[in-house]
Structure formats: structure tokens, C-alpha cells
Design a protein around this motif. Sequence first.
Motif, PDB file in Angstrom:
ATOM      1  N   UNK A 287       0.828  -1.212   0.000  1.00  0.00           N
ATOM      2  CA  UNK A 287       0.000   0.000   0.000  1.00  0.00           C
ATOM      3  C   UNK A 287       0.864   1.265   0.000  1.00  0.00           C
ATOM      4  N   UNK A 288       2.001   1.198   0.675  1.00  0.00           N
ATOM      5  CA  UNK A 288       2.872   2.379   0.722  1.00  0.00           C
ATOM      6  C   UNK A 288       3.299   2.782  -0.686  1.00  0.00           C
ATOM      7  N   UNK A 289       3.571   1.763  -1.533  1.00  0.00           N
ATOM      8  CA  UNK A 289       3.981   2.066  -2.919  1.00  0.00           C
ATOM      9  C   UNK A 289       2.824   2.723  -3.680  1.00  0.00           C
ATOM     10  N   UNK A 290       1.601   2.237  -3.421  1.00  0.00           N
ATOM     11  CA  UNK A 290       0.433   2.826  -4.086  1.00  0.00           C
ATOM     12  C   UNK A 290       0.293   4.300  -3.688  1.00  0.00           C
ATOM     13  N   UNK A 291       0.506   4.588  -2.405  1.00  0.00           N
ATOM     14  CA  UNK A 291       0.418   5.985  -1.959  1.00  0.00           C
ATOM     15  C   UNK A 291       1.505   6.834  -2.609  1.00  0.00           C
ATOM     16  N   UNK A 292       2.688   6.235  -2.771  1.00  0.00           N
ATOM     17  CA  UNK A 292       3.792   6.998  -3.383  1.00  0.00           C
ATOM     18  C   UNK A 292       3.468   7.390  -4.825  1.00  0.00           C
ATOM     19  N   UNK A 293       2.759   6.492  -5.527  1.00  0.00           N
ATOM     20  CA  UNK A 293       2.389   6.813  -6.929  1.00  0.00           C
ATOM     21  C   UNK A 293       1.544   8.080  -6.939  1.00  0.00           C
ATOM     22  N   UNK A 294       0.579   8.158  -6.006  1.00  0.00           N
ATOM     23  CA  UNK A 294      -0.301   9.342  -5.977  1.00  0.00           C
ATOM     24  C   UNK A 294       0.503  10.569  -5.524  1.00  0.00           C
ATOM     25  N   UNK A 295       1.323  10.383  -4.487  1.00  0.00           N
ATOM     26  CA  UNK A 295       2.064  11.541  -3.968  1.00  0.00           C
ATOM     27  C   UNK A 295       3.011  12.128  -5.009  1.00  0.00           C
ATOM     28  N   UNK A 296       3.523  11.258  -5.888  1.00  0.00           N
ATOM     29  CA  UNK A 296       4.445  11.749  -6.925  1.00  0.00           C
ATOM     30  C   UNK A 296       3.680  12.359  -8.101  1.00  0.00           C
ATOM     31  N   UNK A 297       2.365  12.336  -8.039  1.00  0.00           N
ATOM     32  CA  UNK A 297       1.467  12.915  -9.049  1.00  0.00           C
ATOM     33  C   UNK A 297       1.710  12.307 -10.419  1.00  0.00           C
ATOM     34  N   UNK A 298       2.084  11.014 -10.442  1.00  0.00           N
ATOM     35  CA  UNK A 298       2.421  10.402 -11.734  1.00  0.00           C
ATOM     36  C   UNK A 298       1.316   9.500 -12.273  1.00  0.00           C
ATOM     37  N   UNK A 299       0.202   9.352 -11.524  1.00  0.00           N
ATOM     38  CA  UNK A 299      -0.809   8.391 -11.984  1.00  0.00           C
ATOM     39  C   UNK A 299      -1.588   8.897 -13.190  1.00  0.00           C
ATOM     40  N   UNK A 300      -1.868   7.938 -14.079  1.00  0.00           N
ATOM     41  CA  UNK A 300      -2.749   8.179 -15.227  1.00  0.00           C
ATOM     42  C   UNK A 300      -3.979   7.320 -14.982  1.00  0.00           C
ATOM     43  N   UNK A 301      -4.962   7.872 -14.286  1.00  0.00           N
ATOM     44  CA  UNK A 301      -6.139   7.092 -13.898  1.00  0.00           C
ATOM     45  C   UNK A 301      -5.994   6.542 -12.499  1.00  0.00           C
ATOM     46  N   UNK A 302      -6.781   5.516 -12.230  1.00  0.00           N
ATOM     47  CA  UNK A 302      -6.968   5.008 -10.859  1.00  0.00           C
ATOM     48  C   UNK A 302      -5.825   4.118 -10.386  1.00  0.00           C
TER      49      UNK A 302
END
Length: 307
Positions: A287-302
Motif C-alpha cells: 500500500x505504501x507504494x500505491x500511496x507513493x504513486x499518488x504523492x508523486x502525481x504520476x498516476x494516469x487514472x486510478x
Amino acid sequence: MRRIRYEANGGPEVLFLEDAPEPEPAPGELLIRTEAIGVTLPVVRKVREVAAPIPLGGEVAGIVVGMGDGVEGFALGDRVTGLCFSHGYADVAILYEAMASHIPDDASAVDAVALVRSGLIARGVLEAGVAGPGDSVLVTAAASAVGSLAVQYARARGAARVVAAVSSSQKADFVRDLGADEVVLYSDESWGDPVDVVLDGVGGDLLAPAVRALAPAGRLVAFSSGGGVIDAYELLVRGASAIGFQMAAIARTKPKLYASWRDELWAEYRAGTLRPRVHACVPLAEAARAHEIIESRSNLGKVVLVP
Ligand SMILES: NC(=O)c1ccc[n+]([C@@H]2O[C@H](COP(=O)([O-])OP(=O)(O)OC[C@H]3O[C@@H](n4cnc5c(N)ncnc54)[C@H](OP(=O)(O)O)[C@@H]3O)[C@@H](O)[C@H]2O)c1
């Protein structure tokens, strides 16, 4: 059962997996074995900002494995999705019956968590901004889970022009593929021709350029948990308005409207006009890695957790 525990303030490194007893469903509650769990910016923010340990709730999808007294609309084995207000980052979770809905046979659990809550917000902000056929609509955080559905929804509802605003040019192809006619970066001096409606999922300092992007009598819908301040004079000179939107308030006060939007979402999904985009499926333990994806503002979608 296994669940993610959030220990204390300080960032994603404090998320770790633990064993815990299975919860008992109370009257009106469903116990579900989760198959997909949505990761959202408001929860990521809480982990950053709230000092006390909190259960990480949110959107979940899975199979009904238990029911409290009085549940009428669901049976054991049903595939459901909905909002979990206690421990949602878990392989077993509790849903209120009133906040749960069936997943159609042709949809996966991952698509369900990517579509329903984010799609309801997208639907709701378009309604709040009275965005109708022929309007021009600008969506900030256009590559986020909500934003990516708002771009598609605006298109499907007959917007004459859809502008996607994002933080990085690396998101341009993604948002164009969703149906955006134009792409602007937050840092651009001009965001192009003024628009009738701005749907703002960023808040903070971005509210100023968001208001300046409005055409005369334009509407800004502010729905970010990031907050921020709007300059009333900038509204005045445009004859514009600002509208706040909170999905939880609609769910609480207008359950029939909430349910009708949810049905409409699935209809659009089946028709192929709304396609939830999934950036990554990350194992629950990470889950920590999933949060890092959002925090780095790099997600394309969900971003989705899978137990
Ligand atoms: N009002 C409501 O009822 C309600 C309910 C849920 C969510 N929301 C809001 O809807 C927005 C989108 O949520 P979501 O769950 O769809 O997002 P998400 O899928 O988790 O996407 C996060 C994206 O939001 C953008 N963003 C803006 N400010 C950010 C920040 N401070 N930190 C990290 N990312 C930031 C980033 O895109 P860029 O870098 O391109 O900006 C990032 O890639 C959020 O503002 C959230 O608070 C509102």
C-alpha cells in the motif's frame, strides 16, 4: 484477515500489513471479501496530515461473505462495491447496505472501484456546474481517477470543447485519448479561450488561474480536499460563480439521486462512453507504494490495491 495499519503521521512509510480479527457485520451491514480497493487522494492526504492512527477507509469491491440482521437487497455470494468507512485497506471489509451496489456480470471488481465513486463525483460536479450541451468545460487534475472520468463524461454530455489541465506534459497523450480537445499545463501563462465551466480537483494556489479561466457568467466547481481561497473580486468582474461540491453530502441527503447517478454510470459503462482507466494494480501489502504513486502525481487514472 490481513489489513493495512496506519501508525502515525509522517508519510507512506508508516503503512504496514498486520493480522486482525475479522469484523462482525452489524444490522444493515455487509461483510465482503475484497477483490479491489481504490486508493484516493483524500486518504493519501490523511496519512500525510493526520497525527493520530486512523482506519483507512474508501471504496472497495468484492464478494458478500456475511450479513447483519435486516439486510434485504443482497445475498451471500453477490458481487458488490461501495464505500467502507472503517478498515477498507483489508482483505475483509464492512459496507453499509445503503452505500453498496451490485457489480454487473460484465464488469470486473477493479473496474467497479475505478468507476463508481470517482464517476459519481465526476457526474456530480458536472451537475453542480450546470454543464450542458454546447458548454466549454475545463477539468483540472484531468488525469486523476475523478478527472479522467469527468473529461469523458463532459464529452458524453455534449460539451462543445473540453480542456484538460494537468501538471505535466507527460499526461498530454493520456488526456487527449480520453476525449480532451485541448491540453494546458498549470504553469502555462494562458489556459486558452475562457470556458463556461471549470471543474477543479486541485484547489490551493490553482484556484486563482481556475477563476481567471472562466468566461462571463462562468461557473467554477470546487471539489478538492486541498481547499484554498477564491477572490470574490475575480468572480465579480466576470459575473461568475463558485460552487462547492461534496459527494458524501449528496449520498447522505439525496440517496435516490445518488442511486440514479450510479445506475447512469453503469449504463454509460455498458454503452462504452465511460471507461475507467487504471494506472496500476498494486498488491495490498505494498500500500505504501500505491500511496507513493499518488504523492508523486504520476498516476494516469486510478490506483487500485488488490488483496
Ligand atoms: N468533493 C468530493 O466529494 C470529493 C471526493 C473524493 C475526491 N475528491 C477530490 O477529487 C480530486 C481527485 O481525487 P482522486 O482520488 O481522483 O485523485 P487521484 O486519482 O488519487 O489522482 C491524484 C492526482 O491529483 C492531482 N493532484 C492535485 N493536487 C495534488 C496533491 N496535492 N498531491 C497529489 N496529487 C495531486 C495530481 O495530478 P496533477 O499533478 O496532474 O494535478 C495527481 O496525479 C482530489 O482533489 C480529491 O480531494 C473530492
